[in-house]
Design a protein around this motif. Structure first.
Motif, PDB file in Angstrom:
ATOM      1  N   ALA A 101       0.982  -1.285  -0.080  1.00  0.00           N
ATOM      2  CA  ALA A 101      -0.123  -0.033  -0.044  1.00  0.00           C
ATOM      3  C   ALA A 101       0.784   1.340   0.099  1.00  0.00           C
ATOM      4  O   ALA A 101       0.859   2.092   0.939  1.00  0.00           O
ATOM      5  CB  ALA A 101      -0.775  -0.087   1.167  1.00  0.00           C
ATOM      6  N   VAL A 102       1.701   1.433  -0.960  1.00  0.00           N
ATOM      7  CA  VAL A 102       2.625   2.388  -1.370  1.00  0.00           C
ATOM      8  C   VAL A 102       1.912   3.735  -2.074  1.00  0.00           C
ATOM      9  O   VAL A 102       1.261   3.268  -2.833  1.00  0.00           O
ATOM     10  CB  VAL A 102       4.066   2.188  -1.737  1.00  0.00           C
ATOM     11  N   VAL A 103       2.538   4.737  -1.792  1.00  0.00           N
ATOM     12  CA  VAL A 103       2.361   5.982  -3.091  1.00  0.00           C
ATOM     13  C   VAL A 103       3.244   5.843  -4.129  1.00  0.00           C
ATOM     14  O   VAL A 103       4.350   5.555  -3.779  1.00  0.00           O
ATOM     15  CB  VAL A 103       2.192   6.960  -2.082  1.00  0.00           C
ATOM     16  N   THR A 104       2.766   5.632  -5.207  1.00  0.00           N
ATOM     17  CA  THR A 104       3.564   5.680  -6.340  1.00  0.00           C
ATOM     18  C   THR A 104       3.601   6.607  -7.258  1.00  0.00           C
ATOM     19  O   THR A 104       2.555   7.777  -7.313  1.00  0.00           O
ATOM     20  CB  THR A 104       3.362   4.487  -7.194  1.00  0.00           C
ATOM     21  N   CYS A 105       4.541   6.912  -8.323  1.00  0.00           N
ATOM     22  CA  CYS A 105       4.858   8.011  -9.136  1.00  0.00           C
ATOM     23  C   CYS A 105       3.558   7.882 -10.080  1.00  0.00           C
ATOM     24  O   CYS A 105       3.230   6.602 -10.453  1.00  0.00           O
ATOM     25  CB  CYS A 105       6.049   8.014  -9.859  1.00  0.00           C
ATOM     26  N   GLY A 106       2.830   9.026 -10.703  1.00  0.00           N
ATOM     27  CA  GLY A 106       1.882   8.916 -11.591  1.00  0.00           C
ATOM     28  C   GLY A 106       0.479   8.826 -10.928  1.00  0.00           C
ATOM     29  O   GLY A 106      -0.634   9.319 -11.721  1.00  0.00           O
ATOM     30  N   SER A 107       0.539   8.726  -9.472  1.00  0.00           N
ATOM     31  CA  SER A 107      -0.633   8.581  -8.712  1.00  0.00           C
ATOM     32  C   SER A 107      -1.264  10.030  -8.745  1.00  0.00           C
ATOM     33  O   SER A 107      -0.540  10.922  -8.736  1.00  0.00           O
ATOM     34  CB  SER A 107      -0.584   7.985  -7.423  1.00  0.00           C
ATOM     35  N   VAL A 108      -2.698  10.183  -8.523  1.00  0.00           N
ATOM     36  CA  VAL A 108      -3.256  11.628  -8.492  1.00  0.00           C
ATOM     37  C   VAL A 108      -4.079  11.333  -7.082  1.00  0.00           C
ATOM     38  O   VAL A 108      -4.841  10.620  -6.821  1.00  0.00           O
ATOM     39  CB  VAL A 108      -4.178  11.690  -9.574  1.00  0.00           C
ATOM     40  N   VAL A 109      -3.576  12.421  -6.220  1.00  0.00           N
ATOM     41  CA  VAL A 109      -4.109  12.091  -4.923  1.00  0.00           C
ATOM     42  C   VAL A 109      -4.481  13.559  -4.449  1.00  0.00           C
ATOM     43  O   VAL A 109      -4.172  14.507  -4.705  1.00  0.00           O
ATOM     44  CB  VAL A 109      -3.062  11.614  -3.820  1.00  0.00           C
ATOM     45  N   LYS A 110      -5.527  13.399  -3.212  1.00  0.00           N
ATOM     46  CA  LYS A 110      -5.573  14.729  -2.391  1.00  0.00           C
ATOM     47  C   LYS A 110      -4.728  14.355  -1.032  1.00  0.00           C
ATOM     48  O   LYS A 110      -4.697  13.342  -0.654  1.00  0.00           O
ATOM     49  CB  LYS A 110      -7.082  14.659  -2.058  1.00  0.00           C
ATOM     50  N   LEU A 111      -4.165  15.348  -0.715  1.00  0.00           N
ATOM     51  CA  LEU A 111      -3.301  15.606   0.418  1.00  0.00           C
ATOM     52  C   LEU A 111      -3.926  16.231   1.603  1.00  0.00           C
ATOM     53  O   LEU A 111      -4.175  17.328   1.600  1.00  0.00           O
ATOM     54  CB  LEU A 111      -1.941  16.180   0.332  1.00  0.00           C
ATOM     55  N   ASN A 151     -10.372  20.706  -7.428  1.00  0.00           N
ATOM     56  CA  ASN A 151      -9.238  21.540  -7.241  1.00  0.00           C
ATOM     57  C   ASN A 151      -8.153  21.294  -6.363  1.00  0.00           C
ATOM     58  O   ASN A 151      -7.268  22.000  -6.035  1.00  0.00           O
ATOM     59  CB  ASN A 151      -9.396  23.049  -7.144  1.00  0.00           C
ATOM     60  N   SER A 152      -8.509  19.910  -5.696  1.00  0.00           N
ATOM     61  CA  SER A 152      -7.575  19.478  -4.390  1.00  0.00           C
ATOM     62  C   SER A 152      -6.580  18.377  -5.080  1.00  0.00           C
ATOM     63  O   SER A 152      -6.046  17.699  -4.256  1.00  0.00           O
ATOM     64  CB  SER A 152      -8.257  19.247  -3.336  1.00  0.00           C
ATOM     65  N   TYR A 153      -6.690  17.926  -6.310  1.00  0.00           N
ATOM     66  CA  TYR A 153      -6.129  16.778  -6.791  1.00  0.00           C
ATOM     67  C   TYR A 153      -4.611  17.323  -7.633  1.00  0.00           C
ATOM     68  O   TYR A 153      -4.427  18.266  -8.178  1.00  0.00           O
ATOM     69  CB  TYR A 153      -6.796  16.178  -8.019  1.00  0.00           C
ATOM     70  N   GLY A 163      -7.875   9.372  -4.239  1.00  0.00           N
ATOM     71  CA  GLY A 163      -7.288   9.594  -5.439  1.00  0.00           C
ATOM     72  C   GLY A 163      -7.268   8.468  -6.507  1.00  0.00           C
ATOM     73  O   GLY A 163      -7.929   7.356  -6.137  1.00  0.00           O
ATOM     74  N   ILE A 164      -6.497   8.611  -7.352  1.00  0.00           N
ATOM     75  CA  ILE A 164      -6.245   7.690  -8.178  1.00  0.00           C
ATOM     76  C   ILE A 164      -4.876   7.006  -8.168  1.00  0.00           C
ATOM     77  O   ILE A 164      -3.853   7.764  -8.438  1.00  0.00           O
ATOM     78  CB  ILE A 164      -6.385   7.747  -9.596  1.00  0.00           C
ATOM     79  N   PHE A 165      -4.570   5.608  -7.387  1.00  0.00           N
ATOM     80  CA  PHE A 165      -3.292   5.316  -7.263  1.00  0.00           C
ATOM     81  C   PHE A 165      -2.990   4.256  -8.269  1.00  0.00           C
ATOM     82  O   PHE A 165      -3.425   3.232  -8.343  1.00  0.00           O
ATOM     83  CB  PHE A 165      -3.237   4.542  -5.878  1.00  0.00           C
TER      84      PHE A 165
END
Length: 211
Positions: A22-32, A67-69, A193-195
């Motif tokens: 369950a890692v965050v990866t390059c190319g993912s689109v997320v809200k922080l 607007n938070s992505y 987001g889209i991970f």
């Protein structure tokens, strides 16, 4: 040990059981989410009326605002392949999806707190070296359920929220700025987001560790 099950939909992925991938990866689109003030990192085509005059970056309480992505990318002048896990200590860029500008900081004063201004800069995802932020976390990788800090690679401030609130035209939004001191105000967590699914290398490492 429970068997890890992954649902794969093309380049998208989600974890059903276990958390080792369950890692965050390059190319993912997320809200922080800033976990101290419960606001999501946000930007929009509204410029600061002082300081740099660049596109403003704020924190919002809304969960649903598009607007938070932010898209996670490699540092300036590099390519981070989609699905590559983000390592703790790795410099990255965060590109605002709707405007194509990168999270940025520099030696301007933020309008409300007097800390260091954080803005969105560049065109179509290309800005300069002041768009680079280092991910600070515990362990080898940035994990989705963990809190992280973002340290500006050039000026070494930490991406922060301390609660100052804007009036019109962005009433109720919180100031986002850079601070030198680590505190609870600098912690962020990946939320909606889209991970992108992790690369085959990481899955191989996880399989080896379970043997």
């Amino acid at each position: 040990m429970a068997v890890l099950q992954l649902l794969l939909f093309g380049g998208l992925w989600s974890v059903v059981g276990g958390s080792s991938l369950a890692v965050v990866t390059c190319g993912s689109v997320v809200k922080l989410l800033n976990t101290r003030h419960n606001v999501r990192l946000h930007s929009h085509d509204v410029r600061y009326g002082s300081g740099s005059g660049q596109q403003s970056v704020t924190g919002v309480t809304s969960v649903d605002d598009s607007n938070s992505y932010w898209r996670i990318r490699g540092k300036t002048a590099t390519v981070c392949e989609r699905g590559t896990p983000i390592k703790c200590g790795q410099p990255i860029r965060l590109t605002h999806v709707n405007t194509g500008r990168n999270l940025h900081s520099h030696h301007f004063t933020s309008p409300l707190s007097g800390n260091q201004e954080v803005s969105a800069f560049g065109e179509e995802g290309e800005g300069d070296y002041l768009d680079d932020w280092t991910v600070l976390c515990n362990g080898p990788y940035w994990v989705r359920d963990g809190e992280v800090r973002f340290k500006h690679s050039s000026t070494e401030v930490l991406l922060s929220v301390t609660g100052e609130q804007y009036g019109r035209p962005i009433s109720g939004q919180k100031e986002v700025h850079g601070m030198a001191q680590p505190s609870q105000n600098n912690y962020w967590k990946a939320m909606e987001g889209i991970f992108m699914k992790p690369s085959e290398l990481l899955k191989a490492e996880a399989h080896h560790a379970e043997l």
